[in-house]
Structure formats: structure tokens, C-alpha cells
Write a protein that holds these residues in place. Structure first.
Motif, PDB file in Angstrom:
ATOM      1  N   THR A 182       7.573  -1.149  -7.693  1.00 25.93           N
ATOM      2  CA  THR A 182       6.222  -0.955  -8.306  1.00 25.93           C
ATOM      3  C   THR A 182       5.615  -2.313  -7.868  1.00 25.93           C
ATOM      4  O   THR A 182       4.222  -2.124  -7.414  1.00 25.93           O
ATOM      5  CB  THR A 182       6.366  -1.068 -10.001  1.00 25.93           C
ATOM      6  N   ALA A 183       6.035  -3.516  -7.882  1.00 24.36           N
ATOM      7  CA  ALA A 183       5.353  -4.580  -7.234  1.00 24.36           C
ATOM      8  C   ALA A 183       5.270  -4.325  -5.804  1.00 24.36           C
ATOM      9  O   ALA A 183       3.975  -4.840  -5.402  1.00 24.36           O
ATOM     10  CB  ALA A 183       6.186  -5.845  -7.574  1.00 24.36           C
ATOM     11  N   SER A 184       5.719  -3.897  -5.055  1.00 21.57           N
ATOM     12  CA  SER A 184       5.604  -3.416  -3.704  1.00 21.57           C
ATOM     13  C   SER A 184       4.227  -2.548  -3.374  1.00 21.57           C
ATOM     14  O   SER A 184       3.396  -2.864  -2.708  1.00 21.57           O
ATOM     15  CB  SER A 184       6.774  -3.000  -2.783  1.00 21.57           C
ATOM     16  N   TRP A 185       4.306  -1.706  -4.504  1.00 22.72           N
ATOM     17  CA  TRP A 185       3.153  -0.825  -4.371  1.00 22.72           C
ATOM     18  C   TRP A 185       2.000  -1.251  -4.874  1.00 22.72           C
ATOM     19  O   TRP A 185       0.866  -1.120  -4.110  1.00 22.72           O
ATOM     20  CB  TRP A 185       3.528   0.602  -5.237  1.00 22.72           C
ATOM     21  N   ARG A 186       2.218  -2.136  -5.962  1.00 21.35           N
ATOM     22  CA  ARG A 186       0.525  -2.780  -5.962  1.00 21.35           C
ATOM     23  C   ARG A 186       0.272  -3.870  -5.160  1.00 21.35           C
ATOM     24  O   ARG A 186      -0.836  -4.079  -4.776  1.00 21.35           O
ATOM     25  CB  ARG A 186       1.043  -3.554  -7.505  1.00 21.35           C
ATOM     26  N   LEU A 187       1.310  -4.593  -4.410  1.00 25.98           N
ATOM     27  CA  LEU A 187       0.978  -5.356  -3.291  1.00 25.98           C
ATOM     28  C   LEU A 187       0.314  -4.646  -2.246  1.00 25.98           C
ATOM     29  O   LEU A 187      -0.748  -5.069  -1.612  1.00 25.98           O
ATOM     30  CB  LEU A 187       2.065  -6.310  -2.972  1.00 25.98           C
ATOM     31  N   LEU A 188       0.664  -3.582  -1.728  1.00 28.19           N
ATOM     32  CA  LEU A 188       0.290  -2.605  -0.930  1.00 28.19           C
ATOM     33  C   LEU A 188      -1.121  -2.186  -1.142  1.00 28.19           C
ATOM     34  O   LEU A 188      -1.888  -2.199  -0.432  1.00 28.19           O
ATOM     35  CB  LEU A 188       1.282  -1.561  -0.645  1.00 28.19           C
ATOM     36  N   GLU A 189      -1.530  -1.993  -2.599  1.00 25.81           N
ATOM     37  CA  GLU A 189      -2.810  -1.579  -2.641  1.00 25.81           C
ATOM     38  C   GLU A 189      -3.731  -2.659  -2.643  1.00 25.81           C
ATOM     39  O   GLU A 189      -4.831  -2.580  -2.257  1.00 25.81           O
ATOM     40  CB  GLU A 189      -2.557  -1.020  -4.157  1.00 25.81           C
ATOM     41  N   LEU A 190      -3.091  -3.874  -3.144  1.00 28.29           N
ATOM     42  CA  LEU A 190      -3.949  -5.014  -3.084  1.00 28.29           C
ATOM     43  C   LEU A 190      -4.453  -5.266  -1.416  1.00 28.29           C
ATOM     44  O   LEU A 190      -5.389  -5.648  -1.244  1.00 28.29           O
ATOM     45  CB  LEU A 190      -3.169  -6.283  -3.579  1.00 28.29           C
ATOM     46  N   ARG A 191      -3.264  -5.105  -0.777  1.00 28.63           N
ATOM     47  CA  ARG A 191      -3.649  -5.318   0.856  1.00 28.63           C
ATOM     48  C   ARG A 191      -4.594  -4.526   1.503  1.00 28.63           C
ATOM     49  O   ARG A 191      -5.291  -4.525   2.306  1.00 28.63           O
ATOM     50  CB  ARG A 191      -2.227  -5.425   1.556  1.00 28.63           C
ATOM     51  N   LYS A 192      -4.301  -3.182   0.977  1.00 28.64           N
ATOM     52  CA  LYS A 192      -5.447  -2.112   1.487  1.00 28.64           C
ATOM     53  C   LYS A 192      -6.735  -2.518   1.066  1.00 28.64           C
ATOM     54  O   LYS A 192      -7.700  -2.419   1.844  1.00 28.64           O
ATOM     55  CB  LYS A 192      -5.010  -0.851   0.662  1.00 28.64           C
TER      56      LYS A 192
END
Length: 235
Positions: A182-192
Motif C-alpha cells: 500500500t505504501a509503495s502504491w501510494r508512493l508510486l502514485e505520488l511519483r506519478k
């Protein structure tokens, strides 16, 4: 003629082959056997007892018919006739006893036959029951073997407490992995989003730079044009 009748006449236990080789043909055999049974004799030699009795009786009757003082002869013939009658009666009594014994033996044989048949039926029923029991035993043994194999598999596994501990650790690890995911997904969304913003800024910067370069070119062209005009006016 039956084998039994042939054995009665011959007085021996010879087989059917010997009986078939008898000196007379079957029709004469039956007549001879019937005559021997009726006259109470078992051999073809000698005078039949019934014929001897008939002669004694005939001699006694003939002596009675004589009109003479022959009481002694009549008494003697009567005594001889009675003796012969007694001698003839003894085989009859024996035959009667044999017939009665044969009848009893036949009844015993029939009872034994019925009992044997009953035992055969009971044995067949017991065999069928034993077959069913054998099949049931095979199935039960197979179930026991399967249960024993399952028991060995279960005994080879770790205790329930250890299994529960491992499950708890796995659940904990799964929860941590899900949290990391979940944290990785959120970070990925933030990076996007950041990358998209960066691209937008780059696009704007590029447009600004292109506008500035265009303005500079235009200004330089105006300056060049102004300088040229001034130079021409001076000339």
C-alpha cells in the motif's frame, strides 16, 4: 434287470460289467430271478422249496383219498408236510424280517439324505455368509490401512501449536507485505503526480524559452533594421 436284482441273484458284489455278461439274455434273467424269488431259492441247482412242499402236500392228499386203513402213512405224510411247511415258512419269516429291515434302512437313508441335503444347504448358506464377511473384512482392512496412512501423515506434521505459530507469523508477514504494498502504491502514485507536474513545468519552461528566443530574434532583427536605417540616413 437292475444291478441290485442281479447282485441279489448272484449273491456277490460284482460290477455292472460282470452282470451284463450273464449267461442269459435280459428277458430270461428277469424270469429266472422272479421264479427264484417266488420259490425261495437263490441257485439253479436242486429242487425249489415250493415244489417240494407241493409234492409233500400232493402225496398227503393222494394218501387221504385211498380207501384203505392207512392212518399211519397219512400221519407220516402229514408230519412230513408240516415239517416241510415249517421249513418253507422260516425263509418267509426271514424275508419278512429282511423286508422290514430294508424298509427301516430306507427310512434311515431318506432321513440321512434329507439331513445331508439340509447340511449342504446350510453349508452353502454359511459359505455365502463367509464370502460376505470376507468382503466386509477386506473393506474394513482397506479402511484401516487408509486410516493408518493418514495417521502417519498427520504424525509426520508438526504440532498444532507450531502450526498455529507459523500461521500467525505468516499472517503478520502478509499484513506487513500488504502495508508495504500500500505504501509503495501510494508512493508510486505520488511519483506519478510529481512526474506529471515536472513534465508540465518542463513544457511550460520550454514554451517560455521558445517565446524568449523568438522575442530575442525579433528584437535583434528590429535592432539590425534600425541600425541599417540609421546608417543609410547618415550616408
Amino acid at each position: 434287470m437292475s444291478v441290485r436284482a442281479r447282485r441279489i441273484v448272484s449273491g456277490s458284489g460284482r460290477s455292472d460289467t460282470v452282470a451284463a455278461n450273464y449267461a442269459f439274455d435280459p428277458l430270461n434273467d428277469d424270469k429266472i430271478i422272479r421264479n427264484r424269488l417266488l420259490t425261495r431259492t437263490t441257485t439253479t441247482r436242486g429242487e425249489p422249496p415250493l415244489k417240494k412242499l407241493q409234492k409233500k402236500f400232493t402225496s398227503f392228499v393222494i394218501e387221504l383219498d385211498k380207501e384203505e386203513d392207512n392212518y399211519s402213512d397219512c400221519g407220516r405224510l402229514a408230519k412230513a408236510f408240516l415239517q416241510e411247511l415249517s421249513a418253507f415258512e422260516i425263509p418267509l419269516l426271514k424275508s419278512q424280517a429282511v423286508v422290514a429291515a430294508n424298509l427301516r434302512e430306507k427310512e434311515n437313508f431318506n432321513e440321512l439324505k434329507d439331513e445331508t441335503n439340509r447340511q449342504i444347504m446350510q453349508a452353502q448358506s454359511d459359505i455365502e455368509d463367509l464370502k460376505k464377511q470376507l468382503e466386509e473384512s477386506k473393506i474394513e482392512r482397506q479402511h484401516k490401512e487408509e486410516c493408518e496412512a493418514i495417521r502417519k501423515l498427520i504424525s509426520a506434521q508438526p504440532p498444532r501449536s507450531e502450526t498455529q505459530k507459523v500461521i500467525h507469523e505468516l499472517k503478520k508477514e502478509i499484513a506487513e507485505l500488504e502495508a508495504e504494498n500500500t505504501a509503495s502504491w501510494r508512493l508510486l502514485e505520488l511519483r506519478k503526480k510529481q512526474f506529471a507536474l515536472l513534465l508540465h513545468v518542463v513544457d511550460e519552461l520550454q514554451e517560455t524559452m521558445e517565446d524568449e528566443q523568438k522575442n530575442m530574434v525579433e528584437e535583434m532583427q528590429r535592432n539590425i533594421t534600425a541600425d541599417g536605417a540609421e546608417a543609410m540616413s547618415i550616408d
